[in-house]
Design an enzyme around this catalytic site. Structure first.
Site, short mmCIF file in Angstrom:
data_model
loop_
_atom_site.label_atom_id
_atom_site.label_comp_id
_atom_site.label_asym_id
_atom_site.label_seq_id
_atom_site.Cartn_x
_atom_site.Cartn_y
_atom_site.Cartn_z
CD GLN A 143 -20.87 21.80 -0.40
OE1 GLN A 143 -20.26 22.55 -1.13
NE2 GLN A 143 -20.24 21.02 0.45
NE ARG A 159 -16.77 26.25 3.15
CZ ARG A 159 -15.74 25.41 2.94
NH1 ARG A 159 -15.32 25.15 1.73
NH2 ARG A 159 -15.17 24.78 3.96
CG HIS A 193 -16.97 20.56 -1.12
ND1 HIS A 193 -17.40 21.34 -0.09
CD2 HIS A 193 -15.63 20.75 -1.18
CE1 HIS A 193 -16.38 21.97 0.45
NE2 HIS A 193 -15.28 21.61 -0.18
CG ASN A 252 -8.24 20.40 2.71
OD1 ASN A 252 -7.92 21.56 2.94
ND2 ASN A 252 -9.45 19.93 2.96
P1 NAD Z 1 -6.30 31.02 4.97
O1 NAD Z 1 -6.89 31.33 6.29
O2 NAD Z 1 -4.90 30.52 4.90
O3 NAD Z 1 -6.41 32.26 3.99
C1 NAD Z 1 -7.55 33.04 3.85
C2 NAD Z 1 -7.08 34.47 3.58
O4 NAD Z 1 -8.24 35.24 3.28
C3 NAD Z 1 -6.41 35.13 4.79
O5 NAD Z 1 -5.05 35.36 4.50
C4 NAD Z 1 -7.19 36.43 4.99
O6 NAD Z 1 -6.33 37.55 5.11
C5 NAD Z 1 -7.97 36.56 3.71
N1 NAD Z 1 -9.27 37.24 3.89
C6 NAD Z 1 -10.20 37.02 4.83
N2 NAD Z 1 -11.26 37.83 4.61
C7 NAD Z 1 -10.97 38.58 3.54
C8 NAD Z 1 -11.66 39.59 2.82
N3 NAD Z 1 -12.90 39.97 3.18
N4 NAD Z 1 -11.05 40.14 1.74
C9 NAD Z 1 -9.81 39.76 1.38
N5 NAD Z 1 -9.11 38.81 2.02
C10 NAD Z 1 -9.68 38.20 3.07
O7 NAD Z 1 -7.32 29.97 4.33
P2 NAD Z 1 -7.02 28.86 3.23
O8 NAD Z 1 -6.54 27.62 3.88
O9 NAD Z 1 -6.26 29.45 2.10
O10 NAD Z 1 -8.52 28.55 2.78
C11 NAD Z 1 -9.35 29.56 2.24
C12 NAD Z 1 -10.77 29.06 2.13
O11 NAD Z 1 -10.82 28.00 1.17
C13 NAD Z 1 -11.32 28.40 3.42
O12 NAD Z 1 -11.82 29.35 4.32
C14 NAD Z 1 -12.37 27.49 2.89
O13 NAD Z 1 -13.61 28.16 2.82
C15 NAD Z 1 -11.90 27.14 1.49
N6 NAD Z 1 -11.47 25.72 1.39
C16 NAD Z 1 -12.10 24.93 0.51
C17 NAD Z 1 -11.73 23.60 0.39
C18 NAD Z 1 -12.39 22.69 -0.63
O14 NAD Z 1 -12.36 21.47 -0.46
N7 NAD Z 1 -12.96 23.22 -1.68
C19 NAD Z 1 -10.73 23.07 1.20
C20 NAD Z 1 -10.06 23.94 2.06
C21 NAD Z 1 -10.48 25.26 2.18
#
Ligand code: NAD
Length: 386
Positions: A315, A286, A334, A148
């Protein structure tokens, strides 16, 4: 025979199935980074485009699981010691949950889940599981990475435009029979020329940057792993070594990092104080990444011009959660990652992971968060246990 306990959000209030707006959805077979979309074997237990994320939709899993001799229990009753989830947890070998309606697997609950081997997130973001406790208990945590990402990226772009252009209040004026243009535009700007920064440029954050490029914004990012220099030059990105450097430099801040203990309250009263007057903030990552009361105060004082997102804690959010009513907010429940398009992919990915687990093949590396007592796959790249 395994007991599979699946926690999904409740059915539509008007009953299931809903009346669908469209007959079909586009088929996506590859993601931007080259990863293939889910590839389960055999028939899907649903038609792509159907609502499968709610209790009656069952993620389309019943036929596969029952034919394989397993038991599927689906519930939305997930909170508190008397809940069906907590009552059935000790017998479950597999728990499936979605971030939109998270079945929180705390350390206490994990201690009671004596048979649990697989905690499967139908979606992305496994912070509703205490990952350190899962690692200690040798529970595998997996999610449907990539399923997603674009759904959320589109939501973020929509929210950036919506906040800056003052769309929601102007729409409300139209709904209420009004026509005061001055009221509609007193807080309305173009995003062209503004500076946009994302904290986290993984699958979603990078997709957001790519989608905003044609709007003529100056693009910034910070994250743990620096992007390839070809991507930086293609998008003309400014890299910041830390969050403070980024938030001081931009007009719109987007949060796109995972939640784990050290990212909790990443944006707080002191970070807000460093932001430019009139900064907009978007958070579809989040809720706990942002200090709850600090954002309310920053909006009330006018220092932050708008906050939009779809993630809360807990949530479902209680009716009196202050983010529902704080000024200049564009909050939704959400929902960004659970469009009907997204559901088709993450339900297929859930089936793929279950097939790997039950049929003894290795779960795709990119789906793994915790495995073998430690962070693994995407988990090792994106999360920390502390
Ligand atoms: P991803 O794993 O592809 O990317 C996350 C990035 O964050 C990584 O590249 C990592 O290097 C970086 N990171 C981790 N800790 C860090 C820090 N302290 N400082 C800087 N960078 C940091 O994840 P994604 O698929 O892009 O998703 C990101 C987040 O989005 C998920 O973990 C989830 O919480 C959220 N999400 C929300 C929904 C929604 O429905 N709202 C759906 C999917 C994901």
């Amino acid at each position: 025979m395994a007991k599979v306990l699946c926690v999904l959000y409740p059915d539509p209030v008007d009953g299931y199935p809903p009346a669908y707006a469209r007959d079909d959805i586009p088929s996506v077979t590859f993601y931007a980074d080259g990863q293939t979309a889910p590839t389960p074997t055999g028939p899907l237990g649903f038609r792509p485009g159907e609502l499968v994320g709610c209790v009656s939709g069952e993620l389309g899993l019943r036929s596969y699981l029952e034919q394989a001799g397993h038991e599927l229990i689906v519930t939305s009753d997930k909170d508190g010691p008397g809940s069906e989830f907590e009552r059935l947890l000790p017998e479950a070998e597999v728990v499936i949950s979605q971030p939109f309606w998270p079945a929180y697997l705390t350390a206490d609950r994990i201690a009671k889940a004596k048979n649990l081997k697989l905690a499967l997130t139908a979606g992305i973001g496994s912070d509703h599981v205490d990952l350190a406790a899962a690692a200690r208990a040798h529970i595998t945590v997996a999610e449907v990475t990539g399923s997603n990402s674009i759904s959320v990226a589109e939501h973020v772009v929509m929210m950036a435009l919506s906040l800056v252009r003052n769309y929601l209040p102007a729409h409300q004026t139209a709904v209420e029979g009004g026509w005061n243009i001055a009221d509609c535009v007193s807080r309305s700007y173009d995003i062209e020329g503004m500076h946009f920064g994302t904290i986290g440029a993984g699958r979603i954050g990078l997709a957001v940057l790519r989608r905003l490029k044609p709007f003529g914004l100056h693009l910034h990012y910070t994250q743990r792993h620096r992007l390839d220099s070809t991507i930086e030059s293609e998008l003309n990105l400014t890299f910041h070594p830390d969050v403070l450097s980024l938030v001081k430099s931009v007009d719109i801040v987007n949060l796109q990092v995972p939640l784990y203990p050290s990212t909790e309250n990443l944006l707080n009263e002191s970070t807000f104080a460093q932001m430019k007057q009139g900064t907009y903030l978007i958070n579809c990552a989040r809720g706990k990444l942002v200090e709850r009361e600090a954002v309310v105060q920053a909006l009330q004082s006018g220092h932050i011009a708008g906050y939009a997102g779809d993630v809360w804690f807990p949530q479902p959010a209680p009716a009196d959660h202050p983010w529902r009513t704080m000024p200049f907010n564009g909050m939704t429940p959400h929902m960004s990652g659970t469009s009907l398009s997204a559901q088709a992919r993450y339900a297929a990915g859930t089936l793929e992971i279950l097939q790997s687990y039950f049929e003894g093949t290795r779960i795709r590396e990119e789906y793994l968060i915790v495995d073998g007592g430690e962070l693994a796959g995407t988990g090792a790249h994106s999360y920390q246990l502390s």
